[in-house]
Design a protein around this motif. Structure first.
Motif, PDB file in Angstrom:
ATOM      1  N   ILE A  26      -1.097   4.347  14.040  1.00  0.00           N
ATOM      2  CA  ILE A  26      -1.115   3.549  12.813  1.00  0.00           C
ATOM      3  C   ILE A  26      -0.370   4.365  11.768  1.00  0.00           C
ATOM      4  CG2 ILE A  26      -2.574   2.417  11.102  1.00  0.00           C
ATOM      5  CD1 ILE A  26      -4.876   2.624  12.908  1.00  0.00           C
ATOM      6  N   HIS A  27       0.078   3.725  10.740  1.00  0.00           N
ATOM      7  CA  HIS A  27       0.755   4.437   9.670  1.00  0.00           C
ATOM      8  C   HIS A  27      -0.052   4.287   8.383  1.00  0.00           C
ATOM      9  CE1 HIS A  27       4.024   5.172  12.360  1.00  0.00           C
ATOM     10  NE2 HIS A  27       4.044   3.887  12.662  1.00  0.00           N
ATOM     11  N   LEU A  28      -1.250   4.874   8.395  1.00  0.00           N
ATOM     12  CA  LEU A  28      -2.094   4.834   7.216  1.00  0.00           C
ATOM     13  C   LEU A  28      -1.555   5.793   6.171  1.00  0.00           C
ATOM     14  CD1 LEU A  28      -5.605   4.997   8.919  1.00  0.00           C
ATOM     15  CD2 LEU A  28      -4.510   2.987   7.944  1.00  0.00           C
ATOM     16  N   VAL A  29      -1.617   5.369   4.926  1.00  0.00           N
ATOM     17  CA  VAL A  29      -1.254   6.231   3.808  1.00  0.00           C
ATOM     18  C   VAL A  29      -2.536   6.631   3.084  1.00  0.00           C
ATOM     19  CG1 VAL A  29       1.058   5.283   3.548  1.00  0.00           C
ATOM     20  CG2 VAL A  29      -0.827   4.248   2.300  1.00  0.00           C
ATOM     21  N   HIS A  30      -2.407   7.550   2.150  1.00  0.00           N
ATOM     22  CA  HIS A  30      -3.576   8.092   1.449  1.00  0.00           C
ATOM     23  C   HIS A  30      -4.456   6.997   0.853  1.00  0.00           C
ATOM     24  CE1 HIS A  30      -5.907  10.972  -0.852  1.00  0.00           C
ATOM     25  NE2 HIS A  30      -5.704  10.214  -1.927  1.00  0.00           N
ATOM     26  N   THR A  31      -3.836   5.968   0.305  1.00  0.00           N
ATOM     27  CA  THR A  31      -4.600   4.912  -0.367  1.00  0.00           C
ATOM     28  C   THR A  31      -5.288   3.947   0.600  1.00  0.00           C
ATOM     29  OG1 THR A  31      -2.576   3.614  -0.580  1.00  0.00           O
ATOM     30  CG2 THR A  31      -3.190   4.998  -2.459  1.00  0.00           C
ATOM     31  N   ASP A  32      -5.044   4.057   1.900  1.00  0.00           N
ATOM     32  CA  ASP A  32      -5.690   3.197   2.899  1.00  0.00           C
ATOM     33  C   ASP A  32      -7.056   3.722   3.324  1.00  0.00           C
ATOM     34  OD1 ASP A  32      -3.501   1.465   3.042  1.00  0.00           O
ATOM     35  OD2 ASP A  32      -2.559   2.614   4.650  1.00  0.00           O
ATOM     36  N   CYS A  33      -7.357   4.956   2.966  1.00  0.00           N
ATOM     37  CA  CYS A  33      -8.563   5.609   3.474  1.00  0.00           C
ATOM     38  C   CYS A  33      -9.526   5.979   2.357  1.00  0.00           C
ATOM     39  CB  CYS A  33      -8.183   6.892   4.219  1.00  0.00           C
ATOM     40  SG  CYS A  33      -7.075   6.616   5.596  1.00  0.00           S
ATOM     41  N   GLN A  34     -10.791   6.117   2.738  1.00  0.00           N
ATOM     42  CA  GLN A  34     -11.820   6.634   1.841  1.00  0.00           C
ATOM     43  C   GLN A  34     -12.144   8.043   2.317  1.00  0.00           C
ATOM     44  OE1 GLN A  34     -14.974   3.837   2.409  1.00  0.00           O
ATOM     45  NE2 GLN A  34     -14.165   2.416   0.890  1.00  0.00           N
ATOM     46  N   TYR A  35     -12.335   8.939   1.367  1.00  0.00           N
ATOM     47  CA  TYR A  35     -12.611  10.330   1.683  1.00  0.00           C
ATOM     48  C   TYR A  35     -13.963  10.700   1.115  1.00  0.00           C
ATOM     49  CZ  TYR A  35      -7.661  10.098   2.616  1.00  0.00           C
ATOM     50  OH  TYR A  35      -6.440   9.725   3.111  1.00  0.00           O
ATOM     51  N   GLY A  36     -14.802  11.309   1.914  1.00  0.00           N
ATOM     52  CA  GLY A  36     -16.174  11.573   1.520  1.00  0.00           C
ATOM     53  C   GLY A  36     -16.368  12.785   0.648  1.00  0.00           C
ATOM     54  N   GLY A  55     -14.004   6.493   5.806  1.00  0.00           N
ATOM     55  CA  GLY A  55     -13.974   5.037   5.847  1.00  0.00           C
ATOM     56  C   GLY A  55     -12.585   4.526   5.552  1.00  0.00           C
ATOM     57  N   PHE A  56     -12.445   3.201   5.594  1.00  0.00           N
ATOM     58  CA  PHE A  56     -11.149   2.578   5.335  1.00  0.00           C
ATOM     59  C   PHE A  56     -11.280   1.546   4.229  1.00  0.00           C
ATOM     60  CE2 PHE A  56     -11.122   3.758   9.834  1.00  0.00           C
ATOM     61  CZ  PHE A  56     -10.041   4.622   9.828  1.00  0.00           C
ATOM     62  N   LYS A  57     -10.290   1.503   3.361  1.00  0.00           N
ATOM     63  CA  LYS A  57     -10.218   0.457   2.346  1.00  0.00           C
ATOM     64  C   LYS A  57      -9.656  -0.796   3.011  1.00  0.00           C
ATOM     65  CE  LYS A  57      -9.696   3.745  -1.373  1.00  0.00           C
ATOM     66  NZ  LYS A  57      -8.844   4.273  -2.428  1.00  0.00           N
ATOM     67  N   LEU A  58      -9.603  -1.885   2.308  1.00  0.00           N
ATOM     68  CA  LEU A  58      -9.156  -3.156   2.884  1.00  0.00           C
ATOM     69  C   LEU A  58      -7.769  -3.026   3.512  1.00  0.00           C
ATOM     70  CD1 LEU A  58      -9.620  -6.133   3.445  1.00  0.00           C
ATOM     71  CD2 LEU A  58      -8.685  -6.627   1.178  1.00  0.00           C
ATOM     72  N   SER A  59      -6.847  -2.346   2.843  1.00  0.00           N
ATOM     73  CA  SER A  59      -5.488  -2.203   3.381  1.00  0.00           C
ATOM     74  C   SER A  59      -5.493  -1.419   4.696  1.00  0.00           C
ATOM     75  CB  SER A  59      -4.576  -1.526   2.362  1.00  0.00           C
ATOM     76  OG  SER A  59      -5.090  -0.253   2.000  1.00  0.00           O
ATOM     77  N   GLY A  60      -6.299  -0.386   4.782  1.00  0.00           N
ATOM     78  CA  GLY A  60      -6.407   0.387   6.017  1.00  0.00           C
ATOM     79  C   GLY A  60      -7.073  -0.405   7.125  1.00  0.00           C
TER      80      GLY A  60
END
Length: 75
Positions: A26-36, A55-60
Motif C-alpha cells: 500500500i502507499h500510505l502517507v503520514h496523514t493516512d495513519c493514527q499514531y499512538g 490505527g487508520f484514518k478514513l483515507s488509510g
C-alpha cells in the motif's frame, strides 16, 4: 483489508508505516495513519526508531480495503 488487529497477529505488536506499506504493498502517507505515542520508538520489525501505527484514518482505511498481506519474511 488491512487492520491493526491483523498487523498485531503478523508481527506480535504494532509496527511503523513503512513496514505496513512493505507488507501490504500500500502507499500510505503520514496523514493516512493514527499514531499512538507522542514520541517515536523502535519498530519491532525493521528495528528503526519511527512513529508506530495504532490505527487508520478514513483515507488509510479506503486505501487498504482490497489489500491482503503479501508473504513477508523477516530477515
Amino acid at each position: 483489508m488491512v487492520s491493526v488487529k491483523e498487523l498485531k497477529k503478523l508481527y506480535g505488536t504494532n509496527v511503523c508505516r513503512q513496514c505496513v506499506n512493505k507488507t501490504y504493498d500500500i502507499h500510505l502517507v503520514h496523514t493516512d495513519c493514527q499514531y499512538g505515542l507522542i514520541y517515536p520508538k523502535q519498530c519491532p520489525s525493521c528495528k528503526e526508531v519511527k512513529n508506530i501505527v495504532t490505527g487508520f484514518k478514513l483515507s488509510g482505511y479506503l486505501k487498504s480495503v482490497m489489500k491482503k498481506a503479501k508473504k513477508y519474511e523477516a530477515e
